[in-house]
Scaffold this motif. Sequence first.
Motif, mmCIF file in Angstrom:
data_model
loop_
_atom_site.group_PDB
_atom_site.id
_atom_site.type_symbol
_atom_site.label_atom_id
_atom_site.label_comp_id
_atom_site.label_asym_id
_atom_site.label_seq_id
_atom_site.Cartn_x
_atom_site.Cartn_y
_atom_site.Cartn_z
ATOM 1 N N SER A 84 0.834 -1.220 0.000
ATOM 2 C CA SER A 84 0.000 0.000 0.000
ATOM 3 C C SER A 84 0.859 1.256 0.000
ATOM 4 O O SER A 84 0.345 2.361 -0.193
ATOM 5 N N ILE A 85 2.140 1.105 0.228
ATOM 6 C CA ILE A 85 3.024 2.266 0.299
ATOM 7 C C ILE A 85 2.983 3.078 -1.000
ATOM 8 O O ILE A 85 3.148 4.294 -1.004
ATOM 9 N N SER A 86 2.698 2.378 -2.095
ATOM 10 C CA SER A 86 2.625 3.096 -3.375
ATOM 11 C C SER A 86 1.450 4.071 -3.379
ATOM 12 O O SER A 86 1.508 5.126 -4.012
ATOM 13 N N PRO A 188 -0.835 0.191 6.279
ATOM 14 C CA PRO A 188 -1.914 1.192 6.221
ATOM 15 C C PRO A 188 -2.965 1.069 7.319
ATOM 16 O O PRO A 188 -3.911 1.843 7.340
ATOM 17 N N ASP A 189 -2.837 0.060 8.194
ATOM 18 C CA ASP A 189 -3.918 -0.117 9.170
ATOM 19 C C ASP A 189 -3.375 -0.114 10.591
ATOM 20 O O ASP A 189 -2.168 -0.263 10.823
ATOM 21 N N TYR A 244 -1.888 -6.410 -4.121
ATOM 22 C CA TYR A 244 -2.694 -6.806 -2.957
ATOM 23 C C TYR A 244 -3.631 -5.705 -2.431
ATOM 24 O O TYR A 244 -4.765 -5.995 -2.033
ATOM 25 N N PRO A 245 -3.199 -4.413 -2.452
ATOM 26 C CA PRO A 245 -4.116 -3.383 -1.930
ATOM 27 C C PRO A 245 -5.418 -3.278 -2.722
ATOM 28 O O PRO A 245 -6.406 -2.752 -2.217
ATOM 29 N N ASN A 298 -9.218 -1.136 4.080
ATOM 30 C CA ASN A 298 -8.265 -0.214 4.706
ATOM 31 C C ASN A 298 -6.926 -0.137 3.968
ATOM 32 O O ASN A 298 -6.101 0.708 4.291
ATOM 33 N N SER A 299 -6.711 -1.019 2.972
ATOM 34 C CA SER A 299 -5.402 -1.029 2.305
ATOM 35 C C SER A 299 -5.127 0.271 1.569
ATOM 36 O O SER A 299 -3.985 0.690 1.422
#
Length: 617
Positions: A84-86, A188-189, A244-245, A298-299
């Motif tokens: 999710s950092i992207s 992210p969570d 995955y996100p 939440n991702s």
Amino acid sequence: MDALIKIDYSTCTNCFTCVRICPVKAIKVSKMKAYPEVQSNRCIGCGDCVNACVPGAIHSRSSIDDVKHILKSKLKKVVIVSPSISAEFDDITDYRKFVQMIKSLGVNYVNEVSFAVDVLASKYQSLFNDFKGRYYISSCDPVVVNFVEKYHPKLIRNLAPFVPPMIAMAKIVRMKYGQNIKVIYIGPDIASKDVALKFNSDGKVDVVLTFPELRKLFSELKIDENLVDFSEFDDPIGYKGSLYPIINGFIQAADIDENLLTSNVISVEGKKEMFESINEFESNVKVIHRNLHVTYGNSLSGPGITSRGNKLFKEHLVTTYANKRLSNFFRAEWYDNLLKYQSLDYSREFQPDDQRLDEPEPEKIEEALKVLGGRVDRHTDCGQCGYTTCRDFAVDMAKGIVIPEMCSTFAIRNSKYYTQTLMELNEKLATTRQALHETEEKVLSEHDTALQASELTDAILEKLRAGIVFVDYKMKIVKANNTFCTILGEEAEEINEVIPGLIGADLNKFFADDICNLFSYVIENSESIDGRDVRHENILLNLSIFPIRENHIAGGIVRDMRAPEVQKAEVTRRVSEVIDKNLEMVQKIGFLLGEGASDIEKMLNSVIKIYDNDSKK
Ligand code: SF4
Ligand code: SF4
Ligand code: SF4
């Protein structure tokens, strides 16, 4: 360890937004407490309350100090980063800059969690395809797992028996770098912060950092994209796990059939969707005949992401990042790693933690509806309280989770009622004030009159030649005049100088019991005693006592028989008595003898005259 969610009551404005938004009613409002309270045992860690609280009074547990502590450790530090950092760092032009910025914190290795997603995806593929009569719910999202454990404990055995990607990646880096390392997860969570506490040894994550916390660290340590070089993620590199996100990203990573006609998996994302699908899974799984891949969503916009919304843009950032990553991707190497790390134990068991509340009795619900003010059979259902219907709200009111003040209709009606009551109270207050003012004036005037009367009484008392004393039922002197003190002697006069009128003094102090008993007798029986001779320290006193207030106060007239004027008056009075008695007798004798009575009368009257003349001198 602090609770995951905490309210800072110094900034809480009691707006109840958090209470309304919490999907599992884990924030309680009671009349007994001034502020809402988070019930940690009921919380599923979705973080909605944190994002909804406008004054920023709700916080998740901060990990910054723990990370700083770990960064000082001599052990090797490994950061594992959610893909999710992207979506978070769209302001950083190249992911390689981002990797180097993390290393600049003092970290030795930076790994992608997307590789763990690849590993788990293959596990899920086997689980879903190897049907043994049970359908599963994916357990990658900790919010989903919490929700099932706490509110659908019957579905525990339907949770896919695998650790989440964060823990899987911790196992992988611990296998690669050895157990003697510190693992920091960045994601992210916030629910993962509690997940990390549940796993130890080979799956141990030492601390979980959210993206806003990471930004804070960058800022504090002045780590800037422009000041660092490129750096690549460390092996093993992820493949489609980078997607995955995005909800279908996991399905794609697992190469699971997505054909609507043939697929055995339903993918669902979002808050409302998650609750509905799990509820339905419980009631209809025999008909649905599908596995459920579900996330809270939440991702891309969880409480650990700096900004919510812009879902499509964030999905675009994720796919762009995945494409960029895959441009240098070596599939053979990835596959080797997949085989290598697949052998680790990724299994997991779940524990039911039933937090469901008993359904209240129908009468209690109706009672609650009545309190809300609507008729039981027709409600407003405006939804302002966060509940779909008034009945749903009344159910939770009956359970004791919410208070009627949260209902806007109730609050408005009550505020009107309060305004009306306030106006009436104000009017009453004004009337009372006026009455008080008038009473005050009356009291003042009565007080003046009483004062004047008292002064007058005092003056009269002091003019009397006899000693006057008023005594209450406790034998305390209410008032005495100066003559009374003079009759009693020096001690009484001295006290009279300090306490004028001997007010409050004990009569027993001045008189012997026999005299005091006379006063008691008069007070108790409300009968007067007239002209009684008594002895007080060798002084002959003449005492008359009369009741003033029944059973409370008596007044006494004390005459010192030594005083000349008293003696004369008394002789006069007593001679008059003798004359009266003699006259009576003489009249009787005269009646019998018919003669000589006037001479005796003349003689006795002359005696009276002599005393009268003397007393006037
Ligand atoms: S939303 Fe924030 S300010 Fe409002 S009641 Fe909850 S904690 Fe307090
Ligand atoms: S994190 Fe979610 S479940 Fe927990 S109190 Fe906040 S809104 Fe409720
Ligand atoms: S009337 Fe009150 S209880 Fe009913 S839905 Fe509206 S706010 Fe909720």
